[in-house]
Structure formats: structure tokens, C-alpha cells
Design a protein around this motif. Structure first.
Motif, PDB file in Angstrom:
ATOM      1  N   UNK A   1       0.843  -1.195   0.000  1.00  0.00           N
ATOM      2  CA  UNK A   1       0.000   0.000   0.000  1.00  0.00           C
ATOM      3  C   UNK A   1       0.881   1.249   0.000  1.00  0.00           C
ATOM      4  N   UNK A   2       0.458   2.206  -0.830  1.00  0.00           N
ATOM      5  CA  UNK A   2       1.143   3.485  -0.928  1.00  0.00           C
ATOM      6  C   UNK A   2       0.280   4.509  -0.203  1.00  0.00           C
ATOM      7  N   UNK A   3       0.777   5.062   0.898  1.00  0.00           N
ATOM      8  CA  UNK A   3       0.008   6.077   1.619  1.00  0.00           C
ATOM      9  C   UNK A   3       0.352   7.459   1.088  1.00  0.00           C
TER      10      UNK A   3
ATOM     11  N   UNK B   1       8.336  -0.964  -3.505  1.00  0.00           N
ATOM     12  CA  UNK B   1       8.445   0.349  -2.851  1.00  0.00           C
ATOM     13  C   UNK B   1       9.660   1.124  -3.373  1.00  0.00           C
ATOM     14  N   UNK B   2      10.751   0.401  -3.613  1.00  0.00           N
ATOM     15  CA  UNK B   2      11.957   1.101  -4.107  1.00  0.00           C
ATOM     16  C   UNK B   2      11.696   1.713  -5.489  1.00  0.00           C
ATOM     17  N   UNK B   3      11.073   0.929  -6.355  1.00  0.00           N
ATOM     18  CA  UNK B   3      10.766   1.414  -7.703  1.00  0.00           C
ATOM     19  C   UNK B   3       9.807   2.600  -7.639  1.00  0.00           C
TER      20      UNK B   3
ATOM     21  N   UNK C   1       4.347  13.323  -0.244  1.00  0.00           N
ATOM     22  CA  UNK C   1       5.400  12.459   0.325  1.00  0.00           C
ATOM     23  C   UNK C   1       4.815  11.082   0.630  1.00  0.00           C
ATOM     24  N   UNK C   2       5.020  10.116  -0.249  1.00  0.00           N
ATOM     25  CA  UNK C   2       4.415   8.796  -0.035  1.00  0.00           C
ATOM     26  C   UNK C   2       5.070   8.027   1.119  1.00  0.00           C
ATOM     27  N   UNK C   3       4.270   7.191   1.787  1.00  0.00           N
ATOM     28  CA  UNK C   3       4.780   6.227   2.765  1.00  0.00           C
ATOM     29  C   UNK C   3       4.305   4.860   2.272  1.00  0.00           C
TER      30      UNK C   3
ATOM     31  N   UNK D   1      -0.692   4.154 -12.205  1.00  0.00           N
ATOM     32  CA  UNK D   1      -0.784   2.850 -12.875  1.00  0.00           C
ATOM     33  C   UNK D   1       0.580   2.446 -13.451  1.00  0.00           C
ATOM     34  N   UNK D   2       1.266   3.401 -14.050  1.00  0.00           N
ATOM     35  CA  UNK D   2       2.597   3.102 -14.614  1.00  0.00           C
ATOM     36  C   UNK D   2       3.585   2.684 -13.521  1.00  0.00           C
ATOM     37  N   UNK D   3       3.349   3.168 -12.276  1.00  0.00           N
ATOM     38  CA  UNK D   3       4.246   2.804 -11.162  1.00  0.00           C
ATOM     39  C   UNK D   3       3.803   1.515 -10.471  1.00  0.00           C
ATOM     40  N   UNK D   4       2.784   0.860 -11.001  1.00  0.00           N
ATOM     41  CA  UNK D   4       2.387  -0.460 -10.483  1.00  0.00           C
ATOM     42  C   UNK D   4       1.201  -0.447  -9.531  1.00  0.00           C
TER      43      UNK D   4
END
Ligand code: R1P
Ligand code: URA
Length: 284
Positions: free
Chosen positions: A137-139, A157-159, A170-172, A223-226
Motif C-alpha cells: 500500500x502506498x500512503x 516500494x523502491x521502484x 510524500x508517499x509512505x 498505474x505506470x508505477x504499479x
């Protein structure tokens, strides 16, 4: 006593229940279903063998009973990660703090939390009326920035962090390791994916009524980032579960496919299907 909490920190109601959830420790089972919509609570508890407790305050409605002989709770969280901040801290307090003494208990008790929600998809191939289990999950909401720093690092997460182009946000990132442990139960879900949690329903989800969103291509970029889908609670559920030592899994039914402009023709039927599917797996 060193760890005694002040009245202003752990706020209780007159009957000793926790401030917002209005619950006492004995009102809660260790298996808890979290739903956003208060109207979804009776849609879940109608499958219980019996309901022992019904309590509510504000948007937090709780039913506790038994299902196939096992104790279970269903609770509504309302919308958003700020509500999840309240739900997670007060649920944990009910388990792990002696409310009368206002002291931490020495034996940690772990909860099993299942979010049964609705979501939209950013991947055009993720079709409405199907269930999606959240792995990563991307917060994008900001709640977890206020807690001690914890970020799960894996390939996804790294990608994501490397390529995320919006400096103002700022994503978590979090991951349900429990989802891996119990993946056998859920392997027949149509989708397993990467969910984004947003701090709003309109511009944060790329919707533009009279106001312009940050970027017309926001959902395409995710979407492009998965990222497969999005909603408004899971980052806080996974992040705070990790920090507090609880287990969490989100299953959402997809009711909107934003890339194709489609909305479920009968989202009540999809939700019912999801509730029955999850209840079969939670308690055998
Ligand atoms: C928005 O309509 C709400 O629906 C989704 C979002 O996360 C947000 O809470 O979940 P629920 O159907 O569980 O509320
Ligand atoms: N939940 C959301 O947050 N957004 C949608 O579009 C559908 C469900």
C-alpha cells in the motif's frame, strides 16, 4: 508510576469506555472486520449466529457476536485515515492498556483486522465487481508522517519511490506480511494488488468537478508505477498495525474503473458477494 497515562492522553467516557469508539474491553473480539460505511455493519453481522453487543458513537458502529461459534466483531470506521488513527489507537488501547489504571499491560495482545471496503481501479484491466486483496500500500495521505518512521522496503516500494514524480506529495509505503502468511485462504481472489490510499475523494483521486486536479495524468502515472487500485483507509490500517503489532488484511471490491469510466451496475451485490466470500474464509 512511570507509564501512567494522563486523563488528557487516554480519554475515557463516564462508563470507562474509550472516548470515540464507546467500547469496553469485553465488547471486542480479537477478530475484527472494519468497514467504512456504517450501513455495512448490519450487512455483515446478519450472518452471525447471534449478536451480543451493539454500540455506537458518531460514525463508529460496532456489533460483536459469534460466527460458527467463534467470537467476532464488525465495526464501521467512517471515511479516511484520520478516522483510522482513532480506530487503531482505541482498539489497541482496549487490548493493551489497563483502562482503569491507565497503565500499559505487560502481555501484548495482537488483533486480526480485516478491512472489507470498496475501491476504484487505476488499471484499466482491473474490472468492476471483483475483489482485490492488498499486498503493498502506498500512503499518499500523510498520517504516518506523524509517527515514528517506519517504511517497508521491497522491490515495489523502491521502484515507486524512485519514480514518483510529485514533490509536493510524500508517499509512505507499507506491506502486509500477514497477507503472505495467509495467502492460501485468499489465493482465489481475482486480483492481488498494490493499493494507493488517498486523503480525499475528488482531486486526490483525479476527479475534477469544478476544480482542477494537480495533474490530469495522475491516475495514469500511478498505474505506470504499479498501483492497481485506490481507496481511503488501508495505508493507515497497514502502517499502524505494523507499529502496534497487529495483523491486517484489506479486501476491497472494485466498484469504479476510472480508466474506462465505468461504475458498478449493482455495487450492493458486489459488496454482498465480498462479505460472504470473506466470512467463509475468516472462520471455517
Ligand atoms: C469513499 O466513498 C469511501 O469508500 C471507500 C473509501 O475508502 C472511502 O471510505 O471505502 P468504504 O466503502 O469502506 O467506505
Ligand atoms: N472508493 C473510493 O475511495 N473511490 C472510488 O472511486 C470508489 C470507492
Amino acid at each position: 508510576m512511570l507509564n501512567k497515562l494522563a486523563a488528557s492522553e487516554l480519554v475515557l467516557n463516564e462508563d470507562g469506555s474509550v472516548y470515540h469508539l464507546n467500547l469496553l474491553p469485553e465488547d471486542l473480539a480479537e477478530k475484527i472486520i472494519l468497514v467504512g460505511d456504517p450501513d455495512r455493519v448490519p450487512k455483515v453481522s446478519k450472518y452471525f449466529d447471534k449478536i451480543e453487543i451493539k454500540k455506537n458513537k458518531r460514525e463508529f458502529y460496532t456489533h460483536t457476536g459469534t460466527l460458527r461459534g467463534e467470537r467476532i466483531t464488525v465495526m464501521s470506521t467512517g471515511i479516511g485515515t484520520e478516522n483510522i488513527d482513532i480506530v487503531m489507537n482505541e482498539l489497541d488501547a482496549l487490548m493493551n492498556i489497563d483502562l482503569q489504571k491507565k497503565e500499559f499491560k505487560t502481555n501484548h495482545q495482537s488483533l486480526q483486522l480485516f478491512r472489507l471496503g470498496t475501491c476504484g481501479s487505476v488499471n484499466p484491466d482491473v474490472e468492476v465487481d471483483n475483489m482485490l486483496v492488498t499486498q503493498n500500500v502506498v500512503g499518499l495521505d500523510g498520517l504516518l508522517h506523524f509517527y515514528q518512521d517506519y517504511q517497508f522496503k521491497n522491490e515495489f516500494s523502491r521502484n515507486f519511490m524512485e519514480k514518483f514524480p510529485y514533490e509536493r506529495i510524500k508517499p509512505m509505503l507499507y506491506f502486509s506480511d500477514w497477507a503472505e502468511d495467509i495467502s492460501d485462504y485468499y489465493k482465489d481472489a481475482k486480483y492481488h494488488g498494490n493499493t494507493a490510499t488517498f486523503p480525499g475523494f475528488y482531486a486526490p483521486q483525479g476527479r475534477q468537478l469544478r476544480l482542477k486536479a494537480l495533474d490530469d495524468q495522475f491516475l495514469e502515472t500511478l498505474n505506470d508505477l504499479g498501483v492497481t487500485n485506490f481507496e481511503m483507509e488501508t495505508s493507515a490500517i497497514y502502517g499502524l498495525s505494523k507499529l502496534l503489532g497487529h495483523k491486517a488484511l484489506t479486501v476491497n471490491c472494485v466498484i469504479a474503473n476510472r480508466r474506462r469510466g465505468e461504475f458498478s451496475a449493482d455495487h450492493h451485490a458486489s459488496e454482498k458477494n465480498m462479505i460472504e466470500w470473506v466470512l467463509e474464509r475468516i472462520i471455517k
